[in-house]
Write a protein that holds these residues in place. Structure first.
Motif, PDB file in Angstrom:
ATOM      1  N   GLY A 130       0.805  -1.213   0.000  1.00  0.00           N
ATOM      2  CA  GLY A 130       0.000   0.000   0.000  1.00  0.00           C
ATOM      3  C   GLY A 130       0.837   1.260   0.000  1.00  0.00           C
ATOM      4  N   THR A 131       2.133   1.087   0.097  1.00  0.00           N
ATOM      5  CA  THR A 131       3.065   2.216   0.009  1.00  0.00           C
ATOM      6  C   THR A 131       4.158   1.872  -0.990  1.00  0.00           C
ATOM      7  OG1 THR A 131       4.405   1.375   1.844  1.00  0.00           O
ATOM      8  CG2 THR A 131       2.646   2.970   2.379  1.00  0.00           C
ATOM      9  N   LEU A 132       4.805   2.920  -1.487  1.00  0.00           N
ATOM     10  CA  LEU A 132       5.818   2.761  -2.523  1.00  0.00           C
ATOM     11  C   LEU A 132       7.135   3.336  -2.047  1.00  0.00           C
ATOM     12  CD1 LEU A 132       5.625   1.612  -5.440  1.00  0.00           C
ATOM     13  CD2 LEU A 132       5.491   3.953  -6.248  1.00  0.00           C
ATOM     14  N   THR A 133       8.165   2.491  -2.036  1.00  0.00           N
ATOM     15  CA  THR A 133       9.491   2.976  -1.679  1.00  0.00           C
ATOM     16  C   THR A 133      10.174   3.544  -2.922  1.00  0.00           C
ATOM     17  OG1 THR A 133      10.588   0.861  -2.131  1.00  0.00           O
ATOM     18  CG2 THR A 133       9.663   1.193   0.094  1.00  0.00           C
ATOM     19  N   VAL A 134      11.226   4.316  -2.678  1.00  0.00           N
ATOM     20  CA  VAL A 134      11.976   4.891  -3.797  1.00  0.00           C
ATOM     21  C   VAL A 134      12.587   3.781  -4.643  1.00  0.00           C
ATOM     22  CG1 VAL A 134      13.965   6.310  -4.421  1.00  0.00           C
ATOM     23  CG2 VAL A 134      12.462   7.030  -2.572  1.00  0.00           C
ATOM     24  N   ARG A 135      13.024   2.716  -4.016  1.00  0.00           N
ATOM     25  CA  ARG A 135      13.618   1.606  -4.758  1.00  0.00           C
ATOM     26  C   ARG A 135      12.589   0.955  -5.679  1.00  0.00           C
ATOM     27  NH1 ARG A 135      16.841  -3.597  -2.105  1.00  0.00           N
ATOM     28  NH2 ARG A 135      17.391  -4.591  -4.107  1.00  0.00           N
ATOM     29  N   GLU A 136      11.371   0.760  -5.162  1.00  0.00           N
ATOM     30  CA  GLU A 136      10.310   0.185  -5.997  1.00  0.00           C
ATOM     31  C   GLU A 136       9.947   1.125  -7.149  1.00  0.00           C
ATOM     32  OE1 GLU A 136       7.635  -2.554  -2.969  1.00  0.00           O
ATOM     33  OE2 GLU A 136       7.418  -0.364  -2.888  1.00  0.00           O
ATOM     34  N   PHE A 137       9.939   2.400  -6.858  1.00  0.00           N
ATOM     35  CA  PHE A 137       9.578   3.376  -7.875  1.00  0.00           C
ATOM     36  C   PHE A 137      10.610   3.420  -9.005  1.00  0.00           C
ATOM     37  CE2 PHE A 137       9.526   8.009  -9.140  1.00  0.00           C
ATOM     38  CZ  PHE A 137       8.433   7.877  -9.965  1.00  0.00           C
ATOM     39  N   LYS A 138      11.879   3.279  -8.648  1.00  0.00           N
ATOM     40  CA  LYS A 138      12.940   3.343  -9.650  1.00  0.00           C
ATOM     41  C   LYS A 138      12.824   2.236 -10.691  1.00  0.00           C
ATOM     42  CE  LYS A 138      16.548   5.789  -7.067  1.00  0.00           C
ATOM     43  NZ  LYS A 138      17.909   5.702  -6.482  1.00  0.00           N
ATOM     44  N   GLU A 139      12.186   1.143 -10.348  1.00  0.00           N
ATOM     45  CA  GLU A 139      12.059   0.027 -11.275  1.00  0.00           C
ATOM     46  C   GLU A 139      11.092   0.325 -12.430  1.00  0.00           C
ATOM     47  OE1 GLU A 139      11.198  -3.611  -9.317  1.00  0.00           O
ATOM     48  OE2 GLU A 139      12.900  -3.478  -7.935  1.00  0.00           O
ATOM     49  N   VAL A 140      10.226   1.322 -12.266  1.00  0.00           N
ATOM     50  CA  VAL A 140       9.272   1.645 -13.326  1.00  0.00           C
ATOM     51  C   VAL A 140       9.538   3.016 -13.949  1.00  0.00           C
ATOM     52  CG1 VAL A 140       7.465   0.215 -12.303  1.00  0.00           C
ATOM     53  CG2 VAL A 140       7.592   2.666 -11.732  1.00  0.00           C
ATOM     54  N   ILE A 141      10.589   3.699 -13.480  1.00  0.00           N
ATOM     55  CA  ILE A 141      10.851   5.054 -13.957  1.00  0.00           C
ATOM     56  C   ILE A 141      11.100   5.077 -15.460  1.00  0.00           C
ATOM     57  CG2 ILE A 141      12.575   6.900 -13.953  1.00  0.00           C
ATOM     58  CD1 ILE A 141      12.794   6.620 -10.957  1.00  0.00           C
ATOM     59  N   ASP A 142      11.983   4.218 -15.944  1.00  0.00           N
ATOM     60  CA  ASP A 142      12.344   4.236 -17.371  1.00  0.00           C
ATOM     61  C   ASP A 142      11.132   3.996 -18.259  1.00  0.00           C
ATOM     62  OD1 ASP A 142      14.956   4.735 -16.713  1.00  0.00           O
ATOM     63  OD2 ASP A 142      15.583   2.638 -16.810  1.00  0.00           O
ATOM     64  N   ASP A 143      10.297   3.040 -17.876  1.00  0.00           N
ATOM     65  CA  ASP A 143       9.100   2.754 -18.673  1.00  0.00           C
ATOM     66  C   ASP A 143       8.121   3.922 -18.630  1.00  0.00           C
ATOM     67  OD1 ASP A 143       9.683   0.091 -19.591  1.00  0.00           O
ATOM     68  OD2 ASP A 143       9.427  -0.586 -17.528  1.00  0.00           O
ATOM     69  N   MET A 144       8.036   4.608 -17.521  1.00  0.00           N
ATOM     70  CA  MET A 144       7.143   5.763 -17.415  1.00  0.00           C
ATOM     71  C   MET A 144       7.570   6.886 -18.353  1.00  0.00           C
ATOM     72  SD  MET A 144       6.387   6.145 -13.328  1.00  0.00           S
ATOM     73  CE  MET A 144       5.631   7.734 -13.596  1.00  0.00           C
ATOM     74  N   ILE A 145       8.870   7.170 -18.381  1.00  0.00           N
ATOM     75  CA  ILE A 145       9.373   8.258 -19.215  1.00  0.00           C
ATOM     76  C   ILE A 145       9.159   7.959 -20.687  1.00  0.00           C
ATOM     77  CG2 ILE A 145      11.473   9.473 -19.933  1.00  0.00           C
ATOM     78  CD1 ILE A 145      12.428   9.339 -17.067  1.00  0.00           C
ATOM     79  N   ILE A 146       9.328   6.691 -21.072  1.00  0.00           N
ATOM     80  CA  ILE A 146       9.109   6.306 -22.470  1.00  0.00           C
ATOM     81  C   ILE A 146       7.629   6.381 -22.826  1.00  0.00           C
ATOM     82  CG2 ILE A 146       9.265   4.409 -24.130  1.00  0.00           C
ATOM     83  CD1 ILE A 146      11.751   3.457 -22.631  1.00  0.00           C
ATOM     84  N   ARG A 147       6.785   5.898 -21.933  1.00  0.00           N
ATOM     85  CA  ARG A 147       5.346   5.829 -22.208  1.00  0.00           C
ATOM     86  C   ARG A 147       4.682   7.193 -22.130  1.00  0.00           C
ATOM     87  NH1 ARG A 147       1.227   5.929 -23.846  1.00  0.00           N
ATOM     88  NH2 ARG A 147      -0.598   4.558 -23.667  1.00  0.00           N
ATOM     89  N   TYR A 148       5.156   8.042 -21.229  1.00  0.00           N
ATOM     90  CA  TYR A 148       4.532   9.358 -21.032  1.00  0.00           C
ATOM     91  C   TYR A 148       5.607  10.439 -21.190  1.00  0.00           C
ATOM     92  CZ  TYR A 148       1.329   6.124 -18.734  1.00  0.00           C
ATOM     93  OH  TYR A 148       0.515   5.053 -18.444  1.00  0.00           O
ATOM     94  N   PRO A 149       5.834  10.941 -22.384  1.00  0.00           N
ATOM     95  CA  PRO A 149       6.902  11.929 -22.608  1.00  0.00           C
ATOM     96  C   PRO A 149       6.699  13.226 -21.847  1.00  0.00           C
ATOM     97  CG  PRO A 149       5.496  11.706 -24.554  1.00  0.00           C
ATOM     98  CD  PRO A 149       5.131  10.593 -23.630  1.00  0.00           C
ATOM     99  N   GLN A 150       5.470  13.504 -21.409  1.00  0.00           N
ATOM    100  CA  GLN A 150       5.229  14.734 -20.653  1.00  0.00           C
ATOM    101  C   GLN A 150       5.959  14.724 -19.303  1.00  0.00           C
ATOM    102  OE1 GLN A 150       2.923  12.470 -21.552  1.00  0.00           O
ATOM    103  NE2 GLN A 150       1.151  12.423 -20.173  1.00  0.00           N
ATOM    104  N   VAL A 151       6.300  13.529 -18.812  1.00  0.00           N
ATOM    105  CA  VAL A 151       7.052  13.453 -17.552  1.00  0.00           C
ATOM    106  C   VAL A 151       8.430  14.084 -17.735  1.00  0.00           C
ATOM    107  CG1 VAL A 151       8.089  11.899 -15.862  1.00  0.00           C
ATOM    108  CG2 VAL A 151       5.813  11.402 -16.782  1.00  0.00           C
ATOM    109  N   ASP A 152       9.102  13.726 -18.815  1.00  0.00           N
ATOM    110  CA  ASP A 152      10.433  14.273 -19.091  1.00  0.00           C
ATOM    111  C   ASP A 152      10.372  15.785 -19.301  1.00  0.00           C
ATOM    112  OD1 ASP A 152      13.153  13.930 -19.368  1.00  0.00           O
ATOM    113  OD2 ASP A 152      13.062  13.669 -21.523  1.00  0.00           O
ATOM    114  N   LEU A 153       9.336  16.247 -20.023  1.00  0.00           N
ATOM    115  CA  LEU A 153       9.184  17.687 -20.249  1.00  0.00           C
ATOM    116  C   LEU A 153       8.954  18.438 -18.935  1.00  0.00           C
ATOM    117  CD1 LEU A 153       6.934  17.741 -23.460  1.00  0.00           C
ATOM    118  CD2 LEU A 153       9.332  18.414 -23.297  1.00  0.00           C
ATOM    119  N   TYR A 154       8.176  17.845 -18.059  1.00  0.00           N
ATOM    120  CA  TYR A 154       7.900  18.477 -16.766  1.00  0.00           C
ATOM    121  C   TYR A 154       9.181  18.600 -15.941  1.00  0.00           C
ATOM    122  CZ  TYR A 154       5.577  19.402 -12.301  1.00  0.00           C
ATOM    123  OH  TYR A 154       5.176  19.973 -11.113  1.00  0.00           O
TER     124      TYR A 154
END
Length: 580
Positions: free
Chosen positions: A399-423
């Motif tokens: 029910g909570t997200l650690t930074v380590r868990e989050f880092k595992e999906v960061i690359d896929d997020m940036i590729i899938r949602y380019p607005q993240v990189d722009l932000y």
């Protein structure tokens, strides 16, 4: 080794190269000379086809259009994998950024066009081209109705239909008149090569008529008043070309009326070139002021007659009229009727332009793609999938997200949602994990779903529609051809980001536009450039950069040589003022 044996081996070594490449190699062998060439392309850049695939029936790919998007798609597509058919009312590709130069004879029309058959014949495999206009897309039956635009006494049925398995819509856009009265009847457009030739003849007609005897001075002034509606790149470039044409060539030929010539640019916004950096917009306005080009900003044209342009001043609400000899309308683009009808069929009738997903697939219709000015990418918002992203990252279901868990999906997020990189770039953040910090800027060990949503709540504000430019269309065409070439490999080895809604990965990475900058020629051998890295350049040196870039981007060696030759001819002999 005998000469015959050497030539035999050399012949086999040259297979797969263009005739020009062979010539360069032979010249190098015979004379020891060194040849440098930027952007050299082999005839085919795609891998070979499995012989077993040839036994299968090829999928039919129907391409509508021969503009930037379609030509870029066809140039890189492996024609041995598909049965390819192309339909377009024009049998050539035109280098549209040089259209303003054609209007005044700086560059000749044939120098910027390349027959589409010359382009497709270099592809491995067969590509069929039909010179016709697409009248209707039958989405239900996967057919298109076409009609030849050649109107003469030749025998044969001018209407025909074609079936497809995959449809690539790249028909471009048409001029947007905003339903302004009189525009269709009394204005010139600057969209096609034929438009440029018509403008060129009309400009000469205006001067020839103005010097006729027994005309009053008011009549001469009206004939020599050139009005450009629209202060975007096309309108500004045409105004600059027309000013140079008059100052460098026509003023000497029509000396009796040279003091009566006037050029006016009407812009509804507060500045011309308002899509460029404000430094370029300011420089352009100052230069036009020095050149005597009248720039009317904050004005909206309400009607155009055969003698006057009526406009409304936004600041004062006043309505005034100005006489004209020639009006060029350059205010943006609109959707073509065939695309509007297609949109009605697939449930996009309430939109202004055809919508695709990030893989350029038409939304609401299977096996159809749209590229270029006729379509826009409907980028998915990250907030629509924020809960799924959180769930995918929270592997232990805590029910909570650690930074380590989050880092595992960061690359896929940036590729899938380019607005993240722009932000991140616009807010000067070093990484996505900075979004998870608390309001005081301190790192958090973990975040819950509400904190996670709050961190990304403003990211979608960075989403912007891509401009309707040749640069965007060319990149889309190249991207789509690569997807088509790798259809089979991607089935087993998907290369895209993970699916946050569902399992597995996407077959391909979403389309990502890379901006390489933009130019604005301003006349007098001066230009402005806005390049990546917030670099703005103006002046004579930028004009030479413009020459080199536009020459290198020509579609063939033939057009490259012709354009450079036209520029050289203009420097030596000036522009041709004959009415041809």
């Amino acid at each position: 080794m005998t000469i015959l044996s050497f030539l035999s081996r050399a012949s086999r070594g040259f297979q797969g190269y263009t005739a020009c490449s062979k010539l360069l190699i032979l010249c190098t062998l015979s004379s020891g000379g060194l040849v440098a060439y930027s952007e050299s392309h082999p005839d085919t850049g795609t891998p070979g086809v499995d012989p077993n695939q040839k036994e299968l029936k090829k999928k039919r790919v129907l391409v509508l259009g021969t503009g930037w998007a379609a030509t870029s798609f066809l140039k890189d597509l492996d024609a041995s994998l598909y049965d390819i058919q192309v339909v377009s009312p024009r049998n050539y590709f035109a280098f549209t950024p040089l259209l303003p130069s054609v209007t005044c004879g700086t560059v000749e029309a044939r120098s910027i066009v390349e027959p589409i058959r010359n382009i497709v014949k270099k592809r491995r495999g067969e590509v069929n081209f039909w010179e016709a206009e697409c009248l209707k897309i039958d989405a239900a039956n996967k057919k298109v109705l076409c009609r030849s635009k050649i109107e003469n006494n030749l025998v044969g049925n001018r209407e025909f239909s074609l079936e497809y398995d995959y449809l690539v819509v790249a028909v471009g856009a048409q001029v947007n008149t905003f339903n302004t009265p009189g525009v269709e009847e009394n204005c010139h457009f600057l969209k096609e090569v034929e438009d440029c030739q018509k403008i060129r003849r009309t400009v000469i007609d205006c001067f020839e008529t103005a010097i006729l005897p027994h005309l009053t001075e008011e009549e001469r002034k009206r004939n020599l008043h050139f009005v450009i509606v629209g202060g975007g790149p096309t309108g500004v470039e045409f105004a600059a070309e027309l000013h140079d044409f008059f100052e460098e060539d026509l003023s000497n030929l029509y000396s009796t009326v040279k003091d009566l010539v006037k050029i006016t640019v009407i812009q509804s916004g507060d500045h011309i070139l308002n899509t460029y950096d404000e430094r370029i917009s300011s420089f352009a306005e100052q230069k036009f002021n020095r050149d005597g080009i009248d720039v009317q900003t904050g004005c909206r044209v309400v009607s155009v007659s055969d003698k006057e342009v009526t406009m409304k001043l936004k600041a004062k609400g006043e309505v005034c009229s100005i006489p004209h000899g020639l009006v060029v309308w350059s205010t943006g683009v609109g959707t073509r009727p065939v695309v509007k009808d297609f949109m009605e069929q697939i449930g996009q009738g309430n939109r202004r332009v055809l919508a695709t997903d990030e893989w350029l697939r038409v939304k609401g219709y299977k096996d159809a793609y749209a590229i270029g000015d006729c379509a826009t990418i409907d980028q998915r918002k990250i907030m629509e999938d924020i809960s799924s992203i959180f769930k995918a990252a929270d592997k232990d279901n805590s029910g909570t997200l650690t930074v380590r868990e989050f880092k595992e999906v960061i690359d896929d997020m940036i590729i899938r949602y380019p607005q993240v990189d722009l932000y991140l770039q616009n807010n000067h953040l070093s990484g996505v994990t900075d979004l998870l910090k608390d309001p005081d800027g301190h790192d958090r060990e973990e975040v819950d779903i509400e904190q996670f949503k709050l961190a990304f709540s403003h990211v979608d504000s960075q989403m912007k529609s891509l401009p309707a430019t040749a640069q965007v269309a060319a990149q889309q065409g190249a991207y789509l051809s690569r997807c088509f070439n790798r259809q089979q490999q991607s089935q087993d080895n998907p290369e895209g980001p993970r699916r946050f809604r569902g399992s597995g990965r996407h077959k391909f990475r979403p389309f990502r536009y890379k901006h390489f900058g933009q130019f604005a020629p301003l006349g007098g051998d001066q230009a402005a450039a806005e390049l990546p890295g917030d670099w703005v350049s103006v002046g004579h040196s930028t004009q030479w950069l413009w020459y080199s870039v536009y020459a290198s981007k020509q579609v063939s060696w033939r057009t490259r040589m012709l354009v450079v030759s036209d520029w050289t001819r203009r420097f030596i002999f000036g522009r041709d003022s004959s009415r041809i």
